[in-house]
Design an enzyme around this catalytic site. Structure first.
Site, PDB file in Angstrom:
ATOM      1  N   TYR A 191     -30.422 -27.897  40.996  1.00  0.00           N
ATOM      2  CA  TYR A 191     -31.788 -28.186  40.176  1.00  0.00           C
ATOM      3  C   TYR A 191     -31.850 -29.645  40.228  1.00  0.00           C
ATOM      4  O   TYR A 191     -33.125 -30.052  40.484  1.00  0.00           O
ATOM      5  CB  TYR A 191     -31.414 -27.910  38.668  1.00  0.00           C
ATOM      6  CG  TYR A 191     -32.427 -28.036  37.656  1.00  0.00           C
ATOM      7  CD1 TYR A 191     -33.627 -27.509  37.580  1.00  0.00           C
ATOM      8  CD2 TYR A 191     -32.519 -29.310  36.924  1.00  0.00           C
ATOM      9  CE1 TYR A 191     -34.583 -27.722  36.805  1.00  0.00           C
ATOM     10  CE2 TYR A 191     -33.404 -29.463  36.074  1.00  0.00           C
ATOM     11  CZ  TYR A 191     -34.546 -28.688  35.905  1.00  0.00           C
ATOM     12  OH  TYR A 191     -35.588 -29.115  35.072  1.00  0.00           O
ATOM     13  N   SER A 200     -37.580 -33.844  36.066  1.00  0.00           N
ATOM     14  CA  SER A 200     -36.774 -33.640  35.180  1.00  0.00           C
ATOM     15  C   SER A 200     -35.735 -34.830  35.270  1.00  0.00           C
ATOM     16  O   SER A 200     -35.618 -35.596  36.399  1.00  0.00           O
ATOM     17  CB  SER A 200     -35.901 -32.435  35.542  1.00  0.00           C
ATOM     18  OG  SER A 200     -34.512 -32.553  34.603  1.00  0.00           O
TER      19      SER A 200
END
Length: 256
Positions: free
Chosen positions: A158, A145
């Site tokens: 995350y 990501s």
């Protein structure tokens, strides 16, 4: 079909394969000749995507799997080899997390995020490497990501887990590339997937507005990431390993 992108005769496992980027990647790989095994916790989306792949004339199999469980990761690989005869491609796409301030995360939530986004890549990649190394060829594609490359206080666990994915990508590539198994990652920006859209709507944010922060001025589509996966999964990227490609629509006004 350009021979560099031809996946005829190859078998791919895609985690998170029932929805979003996983589904998009599965369809793109199937369109280019791959047979596909889809893995995720929920069987219903997997079965739906299996039917789409079979309609393309490819073999497809749904294997409900908790990718945070090492034994289930091994079972997934064993089932793939037993049912489809080989394993050539692994796409580690399962992942996700909610967003909230750093002080609001519990210890259990921290562990869950790392297990889903990072632990799954560690366990499943090592399982998949077995048959790939035995046959002397394979490709692993990790879905990371853009959060891994930025400072994101609302998504700290995350972002940290995805930064770990980038690091594992390089380490695994250094270990396995000489033996025929290439490992690369794609750090994705804002893509129209349920995990992102649902979380933004929960916060009262219009998902479309997030897309305006990049140079393309829109959200990415799952199949666009799927074509990045195709590049890394195919012989078109035969001289590429240990890389993290940032696919995010281009730098916006802030240069990010």
């Amino acid at each position: 079909m350009n021979s560099g992108f031809n996946l005829e005769g190859r078998v791919a496992i895609i985690t998170g394969g029932g929805t979003g980027i996983g589904r998009g990647a599965a369809l793109v790989l199937a369109q280019h000749g791959a047979d596909v095994v889809l893995a995720a916790r929920r069987p219903e989306p997997l079965e739906s995507t299996v039917k789409e792949i079979q309609a393309l004339g490819r073999r497809a199999l749904a294997v409900p799997t908790d990718v945070t469980n090492p034994q289930q990761c091994q079972d997934l690989v064993d089932t793939t080899v037993r049912e489809l005869g080989r394993l050539d491609i692994l796409v580690n796409c399962a992942g996700g997390a909610e967003t909230k301030g750093i002080a609001k995360w519990s210890e259990e939530e921290w562990n869950q995020v790392l297990a889903l986004n990072l632990g799954s890549v560690w366990f499943l990649s090592r399982c998949a490497a077995g048959p790939m190394l035995k046959q002397g060829k394979g490709a692993i594609v990790n879905i990371s990501s853009g959060a891994s490359l930025l400072s994101m206080p609302q998504a700290a666990p995350y972002a940290a887990s995805k930064a770990g994915v980038n690091s594992l990508t390089g380490s695994m590539a250094a270990s396995w590339t000489r033996k025929g198994v290439r490992v690369n990652a794609i750090a994705v920006g804002a893509v129209r997937a349920a995990t992102l859209v649902d979380e933004l709507e929960r916060q009262g944010i219009d998902p479309e507005s997030v897309g305006t922060t990049n140079a393309s001025g829109r959200l990415g589509e799952p199949d666009e990431i799927g074509y990045g996966v195709l590049f890394f999964a195919s012989d078109a990227s035969s001289f590429c390993s240990g890389q993290t490609l940032y696919m995010h629509g281009g730098p916006g006004p802030a240069g990010i």
